[in-house]
Design a protein around this motif. Structure first.
Motif, PDB file in Angstrom:
ATOM      1  N   LEU A 115       8.981  -4.770 -10.472  1.00  0.00           N
ATOM      2  CA  LEU A 115       8.466  -5.989  -9.847  1.00  0.00           C
ATOM      3  C   LEU A 115       9.244  -6.366  -8.596  1.00  0.00           C
ATOM      4  O   LEU A 115       8.730  -7.094  -7.738  1.00  0.00           O
ATOM      5  CB  LEU A 115       8.488  -7.140 -10.853  1.00  0.00           C
ATOM      6  N   GLY A 116      10.465  -5.866  -8.466  1.00  0.00           N
ATOM      7  CA  GLY A 116      11.207  -6.115  -7.245  1.00  0.00           C
ATOM      8  C   GLY A 116      10.574  -5.414  -6.051  1.00  0.00           C
ATOM      9  O   GLY A 116      10.657  -5.909  -4.926  1.00  0.00           O
ATOM     10  N   ARG A 117       9.911  -4.301  -6.299  1.00  0.00           N
ATOM     11  CA  ARG A 117       9.229  -3.564  -5.235  1.00  0.00           C
ATOM     12  C   ARG A 117       7.778  -3.997  -5.096  1.00  0.00           C
ATOM     13  O   ARG A 117       7.150  -3.752  -4.066  1.00  0.00           O
ATOM     14  CB  ARG A 117       9.304  -2.061  -5.516  1.00  0.00           C
ATOM     15  N   TYR A 118       7.236  -4.616  -6.119  1.00  0.00           N
ATOM     16  CA  TYR A 118       5.830  -5.041  -6.113  1.00  0.00           C
ATOM     17  C   TYR A 118       5.758  -6.537  -6.419  1.00  0.00           C
ATOM     18  O   TYR A 118       5.203  -6.951  -7.441  1.00  0.00           O
ATOM     19  CB  TYR A 118       5.034  -4.254  -7.157  1.00  0.00           C
ATOM     20  N   PRO A 119       6.323  -7.387  -5.575  1.00  0.00           N
ATOM     21  CA  PRO A 119       6.435  -8.814  -5.895  1.00  0.00           C
ATOM     22  C   PRO A 119       5.094  -9.527  -6.027  1.00  0.00           C
ATOM     23  O   PRO A 119       5.022 -10.568  -6.700  1.00  0.00           O
ATOM     24  CB  PRO A 119       7.252  -9.372  -4.723  1.00  0.00           C
ATOM     25  N   GLU A 120       4.030  -9.040  -5.406  1.00  0.00           N
ATOM     26  CA  GLU A 120       2.748  -9.724  -5.485  1.00  0.00           C
ATOM     27  C   GLU A 120       2.199  -9.755  -6.906  1.00  0.00           C
ATOM     28  O   GLU A 120       1.331 -10.583  -7.229  1.00  0.00           O
ATOM     29  CB  GLU A 120       1.744  -9.074  -4.533  1.00  0.00           C
ATOM     30  N   PHE A 121       2.693  -8.845  -7.765  1.00  0.00           N
ATOM     31  CA  PHE A 121       2.197  -8.832  -9.133  1.00  0.00           C
ATOM     32  C   PHE A 121       2.929  -9.825 -10.042  1.00  0.00           C
ATOM     33  O   PHE A 121       2.588  -9.954 -11.215  1.00  0.00           O
ATOM     34  CB  PHE A 121       2.311  -7.422  -9.715  1.00  0.00           C
ATOM     35  N   ASN A 122       3.931 -10.518  -9.500  1.00  0.00           N
ATOM     36  CA  ASN A 122       4.629 -11.529 -10.301  1.00  0.00           C
ATOM     37  C   ASN A 122       3.686 -12.633 -10.763  1.00  0.00           C
ATOM     38  O   ASN A 122       3.893 -13.219 -11.824  1.00  0.00           O
ATOM     39  CB  ASN A 122       5.783 -12.132  -9.488  1.00  0.00           C
ATOM     40  N   THR A 123       2.671 -12.916  -9.972  1.00  0.00           N
ATOM     41  CA  THR A 123       1.741 -13.994 -10.348  1.00  0.00           C
ATOM     42  C   THR A 123       0.901 -13.632 -11.565  1.00  0.00           C
ATOM     43  O   THR A 123       0.323 -14.518 -12.198  1.00  0.00           O
ATOM     44  CB  THR A 123       0.806 -14.314  -9.169  1.00  0.00           C
ATOM     45  N   LEU A 124       0.823 -12.344 -11.879  1.00  0.00           N
ATOM     46  CA  LEU A 124       0.051 -11.903 -13.047  1.00  0.00           C
ATOM     47  C   LEU A 124       0.924 -11.629 -14.265  1.00  0.00           C
ATOM     48  O   LEU A 124       0.416 -11.502 -15.375  1.00  0.00           O
ATOM     49  CB  LEU A 124      -0.707 -10.611 -12.703  1.00  0.00           C
ATOM     50  N   TRP A 125       2.222 -11.535 -14.023  1.00  0.00           N
ATOM     51  CA  TRP A 125       3.123 -11.080 -15.080  1.00  0.00           C
ATOM     52  C   TRP A 125       3.285 -12.143 -16.153  1.00  0.00           C
ATOM     53  O   TRP A 125       3.431 -13.331 -15.863  1.00  0.00           O
ATOM     54  CB  TRP A 125       4.473 -10.722 -14.496  1.00  0.00           C
ATOM     55  N   ASP A 126       3.252 -11.731 -17.407  1.00  0.00           N
ATOM     56  CA  ASP A 126       3.445 -12.654 -18.527  1.00  0.00           C
ATOM     57  C   ASP A 126       4.151 -11.931 -19.661  1.00  0.00           C
ATOM     58  O   ASP A 126       4.540 -10.759 -19.531  1.00  0.00           O
ATOM     59  CB  ASP A 126       2.108 -13.254 -18.986  1.00  0.00           C
ATOM     60  N   ALA A 127       4.298 -12.607 -20.784  1.00  0.00           N
ATOM     61  CA  ALA A 127       5.052 -12.032 -21.897  1.00  0.00           C
ATOM     62  C   ALA A 127       4.394 -10.777 -22.453  1.00  0.00           C
ATOM     63  O   ALA A 127       5.086  -9.839 -22.886  1.00  0.00           O
ATOM     64  CB  ALA A 127       5.199 -13.079 -23.005  1.00  0.00           C
ATOM     65  N   ILE A 169       0.833  -1.193   0.000  1.00  0.00           N
ATOM     66  CA  ILE A 169       0.000   0.000   0.000  1.00  0.00           C
ATOM     67  C   ILE A 169       0.868   1.243   0.000  1.00  0.00           C
ATOM     68  O   ILE A 169       0.654   2.182  -0.756  1.00  0.00           O
ATOM     69  CB  ILE A 169      -0.950   0.006   1.221  1.00  0.00           C
ATOM     70  N   THR A 170       1.880   1.256   0.853  1.00  0.00           N
ATOM     71  CA  THR A 170       2.762   2.414   0.946  1.00  0.00           C
ATOM     72  C   THR A 170       3.471   2.656  -0.377  1.00  0.00           C
ATOM     73  O   THR A 170       3.539   3.776  -0.867  1.00  0.00           O
ATOM     74  CB  THR A 170       3.803   2.195   2.053  1.00  0.00           C
ATOM     75  N   LEU A 171       3.978   1.600  -0.998  1.00  0.00           N
ATOM     76  CA  LEU A 171       4.702   1.758  -2.244  1.00  0.00           C
ATOM     77  C   LEU A 171       3.775   2.190  -3.365  1.00  0.00           C
ATOM     78  O   LEU A 171       4.154   2.988  -4.216  1.00  0.00           O
ATOM     79  CB  LEU A 171       5.400   0.441  -2.606  1.00  0.00           C
ATOM     80  N   ALA A 172       2.564   1.686  -3.366  1.00  0.00           N
ATOM     81  CA  ALA A 172       1.622   2.102  -4.396  1.00  0.00           C
ATOM     82  C   ALA A 172       1.304   3.581  -4.276  1.00  0.00           C
ATOM     83  O   ALA A 172       1.176   4.289  -5.267  1.00  0.00           O
ATOM     84  CB  ALA A 172       0.346   1.276  -4.293  1.00  0.00           C
ATOM     85  N   LEU A 173       1.174   4.049  -3.063  1.00  0.00           N
ATOM     86  CA  LEU A 173       0.935   5.472  -2.864  1.00  0.00           C
ATOM     87  C   LEU A 173       2.124   6.281  -3.342  1.00  0.00           C
ATOM     88  O   LEU A 173       1.971   7.310  -4.013  1.00  0.00           O
ATOM     89  CB  LEU A 173       0.653   5.751  -1.390  1.00  0.00           C
ATOM     90  N   LEU A 174       3.322   5.800  -3.046  1.00  0.00           N
ATOM     91  CA  LEU A 174       4.519   6.519  -3.453  1.00  0.00           C
ATOM     92  C   LEU A 174       4.641   6.605  -4.962  1.00  0.00           C
ATOM     93  O   LEU A 174       5.265   7.523  -5.487  1.00  0.00           O
ATOM     94  CB  LEU A 174       5.770   5.854  -2.866  1.00  0.00           C
ATOM     95  N   ALA A 175       4.050   5.652  -5.671  1.00  0.00           N
ATOM     96  CA  ALA A 175       4.124   5.690  -7.125  1.00  0.00           C
ATOM     97  C   ALA A 175       3.471   6.933  -7.686  1.00  0.00           C
ATOM     98  O   ALA A 175       3.784   7.360  -8.795  1.00  0.00           O
ATOM     99  CB  ALA A 175       3.445   4.450  -7.720  1.00  0.00           C
ATOM    100  N   ALA A 176       2.542   7.522  -6.935  1.00  0.00           N
ATOM    101  CA  ALA A 176       1.872   8.729  -7.414  1.00  0.00           C
ATOM    102  C   ALA A 176       2.379   9.985  -6.760  1.00  0.00           C
ATOM    103  O   ALA A 176       1.951  11.078  -7.092  1.00  0.00           O
ATOM    104  CB  ALA A 176       0.369   8.621  -7.173  1.00  0.00           C
ATOM    105  N   VAL A 177       3.270   9.873  -5.812  1.00  0.00           N
ATOM    106  CA  VAL A 177       3.783  11.068  -5.145  1.00  0.00           C
ATOM    107  C   VAL A 177       4.940  11.590  -5.977  1.00  0.00           C
ATOM    108  O   VAL A 177       6.055  11.120  -5.863  1.00  0.00           O
ATOM    109  CB  VAL A 177       4.239  10.763  -3.708  1.00  0.00           C
ATOM    110  N   VAL A 178       4.631  12.515  -6.872  1.00  0.00           N
ATOM    111  CA  VAL A 178       5.648  13.063  -7.741  1.00  0.00           C
ATOM    112  C   VAL A 178       6.393  14.152  -7.004  1.00  0.00           C
ATOM    113  O   VAL A 178       5.965  14.626  -5.970  1.00  0.00           O
ATOM    114  CB  VAL A 178       4.999  13.602  -9.034  1.00  0.00           C
ATOM    115  N   ALA A 179       7.545  14.538  -7.567  1.00  0.00           N
ATOM    116  CA  ALA A 179       8.437  15.467  -6.858  1.00  0.00           C
ATOM    117  C   ALA A 179       7.848  16.865  -6.841  1.00  0.00           C
ATOM    118  O   ALA A 179       8.161  17.706  -7.663  1.00  0.00           O
ATOM    119  CB  ALA A 179       9.806  15.483  -7.534  1.00  0.00           C
TER     120      ALA A 179
END
Length: 420
Positions: free
Chosen positions: A102-114, A6-16
């Motif tokens: 994906l290193g910061r959001y590992p839970e999405f590895n299960t959805l990741w594909d080519a 949750i924290t990292l997802a929020l940070l994805a939108a916190v621009v400088a």
């Protein structure tokens, strides 16, 4: 793991963006978005995933290009075992040109594909060509540039509080401001140089307790003499980007969230957009007949002000881009050239507007992936060229204004060719 994501997802939108001091109107688009996103995040923390997904979906209906909401929706849907919904949110995220670590959001590895990997690879592909005009050595932190009629390029150094001609050796100081104060943006109009000034933590001589009023100044570009200055003495002002329009001058205040107008380039500064509607307004640009002003809000995208009626409306982002994190904004014909430094990789965009500037019809990435493109800032459209600060040196400072290393990478002033 859940709280971390949750924290990292929020940070994805916190621009400088500067820390905002203003209160957001809860009835505004930004206010409703903030409330719904906060409710969604709170529901996630309480493991109420369905409520979280509902609130985040509603937030996304207001600002569909919010990276944080897209990632939080994907997380909520994944925890509800709705993999197609989660994957659709990630596809939306990647289609808009964003990059996922994906290193910061590992839970999405299960959805990741080519297919997702292919979208991600496209978003990091180098686009466009940058011609370097100047490499400026030393620590300067150049924020804006403006070209004089004879071709002389003026720049503003936040580090040294100087404004003047740019060369490889730095800025030839033509205008000097008091210690700790610098010009944020500059523009030339009818032989005069206009600048917004404010105290800056990155400027030599900055004193946090000093009483400094943020101002608009009118300067003789040949001598550096200040001809006039304009202020309203609001103590929390921090004037930043400005636009020298056909009849009036406009300036954004990234701290209070207001946009101000200097009508007829004289008299008192007037509030055009009051506090409460924008999170951190940055670049501004007027259409050809001076009836519409577009403002880039770092936090929520582009806003259209009808200068005849005074009405304010937010423009929806096309499905293939993000309009958050935009800094400079410059008109080229009926289109807008936008500097996007709020996300990585940084980009220069061309926004193709409809006739009355009530919608962004399509977007084109003009520049992305060049090593010299690092925290780009201000610029100017000159004929069929866009001249701008490609590497500003903002990355040489931490959030408290401290210098990170002894030998900074040089400022880069570059240009790209524009096609009518």
């Amino acid at each position: 793991m859940k709280t971390s994501l949750i924290t990292l997802a929020l940070l994805a939108a916190v621009v400088a963006t500067p820390v905002a001091a203003q209160k957001v109107d809860p009835a505004s688009d930004l206010g409703r978005f903030h409330a719904l996103r906060a409710e969604g995040m709170a529901a996630l923390q309480k493991n109420d995933r369905q409520t979280a997904l509902d609130r985040l979906t509603q937030a996304g209906e207001i600002i569909p290009d919010s990276p944080s909401v897209l990632l939080l929706r994907a997380q909520a849907a994944l925890e509800l075992k709705r993999r197609p919904v989660a994957r659709a949110a990630l596809i939306d995220y990647l289609t808009r040109g964003l990059v996922l670590d994906l290193g910061r959001y590992p839970e999405f590895n299960t959805l990741w594909d080519a297919d997702l990997e292919s979208l991600q690879a496209e978003n990091t592909r180098r686009i466009g060509s940058l011609s370097v005009l100047h490499r400026v050595e030393g620590l300067n932190l150049i924020e804006g540039v403006a070209a004089m009629d004879d071709g002389t390029l003026l720049g503003t150094s936040l580090r040294n509080g100087a404004v003047g001609p740019v060369s490889a050796a730095g800025i030839d100081q033509r205008l000097s401001l008091r210690a700790g104060v610098a010009a944020n943006a500059i523009a030339l109009k009818d032989g005069a140089l206009w600048a917004s000034t404010a105290a800056s933590r990155q400027t030599v001589g900055y004193a946090p307790d000093a009483k400094v009023v943020s101002k608009i100044i009118k300067v003789d570009p040949a001598t550096g003499k200040i001809r006039a200055q304009f202020e309203d003495k609001r103590p929390d002002r921090r004037l930043s980007d400005l636009h020298a329009g056909k009849e009036d001058l406009y300036v954004s205040d990234g701290n209070t969230g207001e946009v101000l107008r200097l009508t007829g380039y004289q008299g008192p500064l007037q509030v055009l957009i009051p506090e409460g509607y924008l999170g951190s307004p940055q670049g501004l640009s007027e259409n050809a007949d001076a009836t519409v002003l577009i403002v880039a809000d770092y936090a929520s995208g582009l806003y259209r002000i009808d200068l005849t009626t005074g009405t304010l409306a937010r423009l929806k982002a096309p499905a293939d881009t993000v309009l958050l994190g935009l800094d400079g904004l410059y008109r080229y014909g009926n289109d807008l050239i936008a500097v996007q430094n709020g996300f990585k990789p940084n980009r220069i965009l061309r926004l193709k507007m409809n006739a009355d500037w009530s919608a962004v019809e399509t977007t084109e990435v003009l520049l992305r992936g060049q090593p010299e493109l690092e925290e780009p800032t201000g610029g100017q459209v000159i004929g069929d060229r866009f001249v701008f600060v490609a590497r500003s040196q903002w990355s040489e400072f931490d959030d408290k204004g401290n210098i990170k290393r002894d030998t900074p990478a040089p400022v880069v002033i570059g240009e790209i060719k524009l096609k009518p």
